[in-house]
Enzyme design. Structure first.
Site, mmCIF file in Angstrom:
data_model
loop_
_atom_site.group_PDB
_atom_site.id
_atom_site.type_symbol
_atom_site.label_atom_id
_atom_site.label_comp_id
_atom_site.label_asym_id
_atom_site.label_seq_id
_atom_site.Cartn_x
_atom_site.Cartn_y
_atom_site.Cartn_z
ATOM 1 N N LYS A 69 0.843 -1.210 -0.095
ATOM 2 C CA LYS A 69 0.071 -0.138 0.155
ATOM 3 C C LYS A 69 0.789 1.235 0.019
ATOM 4 O O LYS A 69 0.532 2.262 -0.791
ATOM 5 C CB LYS A 69 -0.973 0.011 1.127
ATOM 6 C CG LYS A 69 -2.057 -1.096 0.983
ATOM 7 C CD LYS A 69 -3.011 -0.879 2.065
ATOM 8 C CE LYS A 69 -4.106 -2.151 2.160
ATOM 9 N NZ LYS A 69 -5.352 -1.910 3.210
ATOM 10 N N ASN A 153 -2.420 3.545 21.575
ATOM 11 C CA ASN A 153 -1.446 2.437 21.018
ATOM 12 C C ASN A 153 -0.347 1.936 21.610
ATOM 13 O O ASN A 153 0.093 2.337 22.641
ATOM 14 C CB ASN A 153 -0.689 3.058 19.597
ATOM 15 C CG ASN A 153 -0.094 2.209 18.483
ATOM 16 O OD1 ASN A 153 -0.658 1.002 18.426
ATOM 17 N ND2 ASN A 153 1.248 2.453 18.233
HETATM 18 P P1 NDP Z 1 -0.031 -2.562 10.880
HETATM 19 O O1 NDP Z 1 0.972 -3.675 11.062
HETATM 20 O O2 NDP Z 1 0.255 -1.395 10.032
HETATM 21 O O3 NDP Z 1 -0.353 -2.319 12.406
HETATM 22 C C1 NDP Z 1 -0.716 -2.766 13.727
HETATM 23 C C2 NDP Z 1 -0.839 -2.275 14.949
HETATM 24 O O4 NDP Z 1 -1.359 -3.089 15.906
HETATM 25 C C3 NDP Z 1 -0.111 -1.451 15.211
HETATM 26 O O5 NDP Z 1 -0.538 -0.170 15.976
HETATM 27 C C4 NDP Z 1 0.651 -2.210 16.533
HETATM 28 O O6 NDP Z 1 1.136 -1.407 17.591
HETATM 29 C C5 NDP Z 1 -0.662 -2.901 17.090
HETATM 30 N N1 NDP Z 1 -0.383 -4.228 17.614
HETATM 31 C C6 NDP Z 1 0.064 -5.086 17.012
HETATM 32 N N2 NDP Z 1 0.032 -6.510 18.006
HETATM 33 C C7 NDP Z 1 -0.398 -5.756 19.246
HETATM 34 C C8 NDP Z 1 -0.780 -6.431 20.366
HETATM 35 N N3 NDP Z 1 -0.243 -7.609 20.751
HETATM 36 N N4 NDP Z 1 -1.178 -5.314 21.313
HETATM 37 C C9 NDP Z 1 -1.359 -4.428 21.001
HETATM 38 N N5 NDP Z 1 -1.213 -3.393 19.892
HETATM 39 C C10 NDP Z 1 -0.685 -4.407 19.064
HETATM 40 O O7 NDP Z 1 -1.350 -3.181 10.762
HETATM 41 P P2 NDP Z 1 -2.647 -2.545 9.756
HETATM 42 O O8 NDP Z 1 -2.773 -1.316 10.515
HETATM 43 O O9 NDP Z 1 -2.417 -2.689 8.432
HETATM 44 O O10 NDP Z 1 -3.796 -3.711 10.214
HETATM 45 C C11 NDP Z 1 -4.235 -3.652 11.572
HETATM 46 C C12 NDP Z 1 -5.595 -4.564 11.560
HETATM 47 O O11 NDP Z 1 -6.670 -4.388 10.728
HETATM 48 C C13 NDP Z 1 -5.034 -6.241 10.812
HETATM 49 O O12 NDP Z 1 -5.897 -7.024 11.777
HETATM 50 C C14 NDP Z 1 -6.098 -5.871 9.730
HETATM 51 O O13 NDP Z 1 -6.228 -7.495 9.090
HETATM 52 C C15 NDP Z 1 -7.013 -5.355 9.891
HETATM 53 N N6 NDP Z 1 -7.451 -4.556 8.570
HETATM 54 C C16 NDP Z 1 -8.760 -4.885 8.152
HETATM 55 C C17 NDP Z 1 -9.422 -4.284 7.072
HETATM 56 C C18 NDP Z 1 -10.570 -4.746 6.644
HETATM 57 O O14 NDP Z 1 -11.287 -4.383 5.362
HETATM 58 N N7 NDP Z 1 -11.694 -5.296 7.358
HETATM 59 C C19 NDP Z 1 -8.473 -3.409 6.306
HETATM 60 C C20 NDP Z 1 -7.384 -3.041 6.751
HETATM 61 C C21 NDP Z 1 -6.857 -3.600 7.831
HETATM 62 P P3 NDP Z 1 2.658 -0.802 17.560
HETATM 63 O O15 NDP Z 1 2.542 0.416 16.835
HETATM 64 O O16 NDP Z 1 2.914 -0.795 19.151
HETATM 65 O O17 NDP Z 1 3.245 -2.196 16.919
#
Ligand code: NDP
Length: 277
Positions: A69, A153
């Site tokens: 993306k 976050n």
């Molecule tokens: P990214 O990898 O860009 O971001 C992940 C986020 O999750 C970060 O803020 C990270 O925090 C946080 N995170 C990960 N693990 C944990 C944990 N154990 N505890 C707390 N926070 C956590 O992913 P995306 O933003 O691209 O995607 C996020 C979710 O959204 C996914 O599950 C994806 O499948 C879903 N999604 C769904 C869509 C839909 O159409 N339904 C479209 C796009 C996404 P940190 O910054 O601290 O690492």
């Protein structure tokens, strides 16, 4: 092949089924004549080449998914104002000049799905996560005139950066918050973290959910997600997973390509049935 979803991996993508169902809603319409939508697996270092080859073969539009993306954002010759603000592109539209226009429909898909359940205007929103998904939905959420938006976050600095980025152009109250410092309750709590993917629960208390709150998890699956289980245990009656967001963002892309607005509801119902099988 006119349209594709590009990603790596891509075999799991449900976009071809969704778009085939959209196209079937407009039999004999010239805008969907010969509409074909496929998956395109691009090598991790070969996104631009894959798009060029697709264009040479007559490609007219593409959805872009993980991990491309941001690369699609840099690749597009033109950007919609939203894609520009978000810094990521999930939809590419071939312009008559042959150039690609990049847009981002994730936020519109989320907003449309939430609006099927509750209005967003004047609501207090808690958005969990500050990754690509959170970044993509903030402006469309603010466009609905909520009372406030709080972003929490795990890595607090990322939440702070995002709030700074969006604060400049809105009068809506925005703030970044550490999980441990969350106070009060919220009408709309959205999980935009990937914590559910690893089955982990988020460090939020039951008290963050206002009475009559909507808990929304961008993740979806056959089983209840950990976040929605958390919300159920907190007594939240209105719990929605991200399947509607997926279908909603696809509907926005379909409209950008064809000018036709598909009916999301029957497609969502069909997808839900498939998921349960
Ligand atoms: P990214 O990898 O860009 O971001 C992940 C986020 O999750 C970060 O803020 C990270 O925090 C946080 N995170 C990960 N693990 C944990 C944990 N154990 N505890 C707390 N926070 C956590 O992913 P995306 O933003 O691209 O995607 C996020 C979710 O959204 C996914 O599950 C994806 O499948 C879903 N999604 C769904 C869509 C839909 O159409 N339904 C479209 C796009 C996404 P940190 O910054 O601290 O690492």
């Amino acid at each position: 092949m006119n349209y594709v979803v590009i990603g790596n991996p891509i075999a799991h993508s449900k976009s071809p089924q969704i778009h085939a169902l959209f196209a079937a809603q407009f039999p004999d319409h010239p805008a969907v004549e010969g509409f074909v939508y496929d998956r395109l697996l691009a090598p991790l270092d070969g996104f631009a080449n894959a798009v060029h080859e697709f264009a040479a073969a007559g490609g007219r539009g593409a959805n872009v998914t993980v991990p491309f993306k941001e690369e699609a954002y840099r690749f597009a010759a033109e950007l919609s104002p939203l894609a520009q603000a978000v810094g990521a592109v999930n939809t590419l539209i071939r312009l008559p000049s042959g150039d690609w226009l990049g847009d981002n429909t994730d936020g519109a898909g989320l907003v449309a799905d939430i609006l099927r359940h509750i209005p967003i205007k004047d609501k207090r929103i808690l958005l969990l996560g500050a990754g690509g998904a959170a970044r993509g939905v903030i402006l469309p959420l603010l466009g609905q005139q909520p009372a406030s938006l709080t972003l929490a976050n795990r890595t607090f600095a990322k939440a702070e950066q995002l709030i700074l980025h969006f604060q400049a152009n809105t009068s809506i109250f925005l703030r970044a918050c550490e999980y441990g410092a969350l106070e009060g309750n919220y009408d709309l709590v959205i999980n935009a973290t990937s914590a559910s993917l690893s089955g982990e629960r988020l460090p939020i208390s039951n008290a963050v959910f206002a009475p009559n709150a909507l808990a929304y998890d961008m993740m979806y699956g056959k089983a209840e997600t950990p976040f929605l289980a958390q919300a159920r245990e907190a007594g939240v009656a209105l719990r929605v997973d991200g399947l509607g967001m997926l279908v909603g963002q696809a509907a926005e892309a379909f409209e950008l390509w064809t000018g036709l607005r598909p009916d999301v509801a029957p497609v969502l119902e069909w997808m839900r049935e498939q998921l349960q099988k």
